[in-house]
Design an enzyme around this catalytic site. Structure first.
Site, PDB file in Angstrom:
ATOM      1  N   ARG A   1      -7.466 -35.685  -3.392  1.00  0.00           N
ATOM      2  CA  ARG A   1      -6.814 -35.851  -2.098  1.00  0.00           C
ATOM      3  C   ARG A   1      -7.804 -35.391  -1.030  1.00  0.00           C
ATOM      4  O   ARG A   1      -8.483 -34.381  -1.197  1.00  0.00           O
ATOM      5  CB  ARG A   1      -5.533 -35.014  -2.008  1.00  0.00           C
ATOM      6  CG  ARG A   1      -4.352 -35.572  -2.786  1.00  0.00           C
ATOM      7  CD  ARG A   1      -3.813 -36.885  -2.194  1.00  0.00           C
ATOM      8  NE  ARG A   1      -2.650 -37.384  -2.899  1.00  0.00           N
ATOM      9  CZ  ARG A   1      -2.677 -38.273  -3.900  1.00  0.00           C
ATOM     10  NH1 ARG A   1      -3.839 -38.760  -4.321  1.00  0.00           N
ATOM     11  NH2 ARG A   1      -1.568 -38.682  -4.470  1.00  0.00           N
TER      12      ARG A   1
ATOM     13  N   GLU B   1      -5.844 -40.900   6.324  1.00  0.00           N
ATOM     14  CA  GLU B   1      -6.037 -42.238   5.753  1.00  0.00           C
ATOM     15  C   GLU B   1      -5.166 -43.238   6.483  1.00  0.00           C
ATOM     16  O   GLU B   1      -3.975 -42.961   6.685  1.00  0.00           O
ATOM     17  CB  GLU B   1      -5.709 -42.209   4.254  1.00  0.00           C
ATOM     18  CG  GLU B   1      -6.714 -41.348   3.496  1.00  0.00           C
ATOM     19  CD  GLU B   1      -6.463 -41.271   1.991  1.00  0.00           C
ATOM     20  OE1 GLU B   1      -5.487 -41.870   1.511  1.00  0.00           O
ATOM     21  OE2 GLU B   1      -7.247 -40.606   1.308  1.00  0.00           O
TER      22      GLU B   1
ATOM     23  N   HIS C   1      -9.475 -45.084  -0.998  1.00  0.00           N
ATOM     24  CA  HIS C   1      -8.446 -44.556  -1.905  1.00  0.00           C
ATOM     25  C   HIS C   1      -8.023 -45.618  -2.943  1.00  0.00           C
ATOM     26  O   HIS C   1      -6.865 -46.050  -2.981  1.00  0.00           O
ATOM     27  CB  HIS C   1      -7.213 -44.078  -1.092  1.00  0.00           C
ATOM     28  CG  HIS C   1      -6.364 -43.086  -1.840  1.00  0.00           C
ATOM     29  ND1 HIS C   1      -5.642 -42.102  -1.229  1.00  0.00           N
ATOM     30  CD2 HIS C   1      -6.127 -42.939  -3.164  1.00  0.00           C
ATOM     31  CE1 HIS C   1      -4.988 -41.390  -2.133  1.00  0.00           C
ATOM     32  NE2 HIS C   1      -5.275 -41.884  -3.320  1.00  0.00           N
TER      33      HIS C   1
END
Ligand code: GLV
Length: 336
Positions: A243, A272, A291
């Protein structure tokens, strides 16, 4: 059918058809049509009227949303292994089951973490930009785009759970020395792969590659900060597929710009999508991706199916296979 047929489910993004069809065969299903998360006001409205929610890691299911939920909301099923976007404590208090999708994405995520490690070490993204950008002028350069060897080097794995262990197996295949740090020891990787359990400081000082596989918790927020980056080797690479907020991006920028470490491979970001103006993206020694560590056709389908199976179990009065908050069973036993 009967009772079950009337249950309502809100799905916060389109899922692969196989997964959606499982839900549709049993429940009344509404799918949020956008590619971006539904606004909080929509979540608050939906939780009042549905029995279950199937959501993604970009949906912020915080205390306010959970407290707005009606009596009938029984399950929140996340299509991801990490669930830091959900206030699990608030859900437990309200008797709401929370589930995730562990296991099915382990190998795919480890593949990607290792690919990002290799790409960072060998400057693959930069080499691609070099060729496309017309910078390749001499036929073969003895000292052109030199990178770091991976085979035989030392890898430091922070978080030796399912994904960390799968990365360790790949590292073993590259004849690497494997160091790891976690809050709990993992005897299996020590016995099977010869991984060495060390403290965080030793890991940071001795590793050529530091790779992160911890969940985001208050205790792991900015785990990699300025002081810890200063402990790393000047030739080291930092790889993050966990993360974003586990790494302090401002400190990392300084570390990369001033050469405290050699490079970073980042699949996850503090915010993000990350801002295209993020200074990290101006650095050639950053390999960036959006991601996607678990993003293979097979795995994303498996994750979606697992999530709908979890939700179905909850709504049919069973204990779902991947229940995150086991204490909820005391607040609301499965058949109620
Ligand atoms: C992806 O980041 C996941 O937690 O599954």
């Amino acid at each position: 059918m009967g009772e079950t047929a009337r249950k309502k489910v809100f799905v916060t993004r389109a899922l692969p058809e196989e997964a959606l069809n499982i839900l549709k065969s049993k429940f009344e299903v509404e799918v949020w049509p956008g590619e971006t998360p539904p606004p909080k006001s929509v979540l608050i409205e939906k939780v009042k009227e549905v029995d279950g929610i199937c959501c993604l890691l970009t949906d912020r299911i915080d205390r306010e949303v959970i407290e707005a939920a009606g009596e009938r909301l029984k399950g929140i099923s996340q299509v991801a292994v990490g669930y830091d976007n959900i206030d699990v404590e608030a859900a437990t208090e309200k008797g709401i089951y929370v589930t995730n999708t562990p296991g099915v994405l382990t190998e795919t995520t480890a593949d990607y973490a290792f690919a990002l490690l290799m790409a960072t070490a060998r400057r693959i993204a930069e080499a691609d930009r070099y060729v496309r950008g017309g910078k390749w002028k001499i036929p073969w350069g003895l000292m052109m785009l030199l990178g770091q060897d991976v085979w035989g080097k030392t890898i430091g794995i922070i978080g030796m759970g399912r994904i960390g262990s799968a990365v360790a197996r790949r590292a073993k295949g590259m004849n690497m020395r494997i160091l790891y740090y976690d809050i709990v020891r993992n005897k299996k990787v020590e016995e099977e792969l010869g991984a060495e359990y060390v403290d965080l400081e030793t890991l940071l000082k001795e590793s050529d590659f530091v790779t992160l596989h911890v969940p985001l918790l208050p205790s792991t927020h900015h785990l990699i900060n300025e002081d810890r980056l200063k402990l790393m080797k000047r030739t080291a690479c930092l790889i993050n597929t966990s993360r974003g907020p586990v790494v302090d991006e401002k400190a990392l920028y300084k570390a990369l710009k001033e050469g405290w470490i050699w490079a970073a491979g980042l699949d996850v970001w503090e915010k993000e999508p990350t801002d295209p103006d993020n200074p990290l993206l101006k650095l050639e020694n950053v390999t960036a991706s959006p991601h996607i560590a678990s993003a293979s056709y097979e795995t994303r389908k498996r994750m979606a199916i697992m999530a709908v199976e979890n939700l179905t179990a909850i709504l049919e009065g069973e204990v779902p296979p991947n229940l995150v908050n086991k204490e909820v069973l005391k607040v609301r036993p499965p058949t109620t």
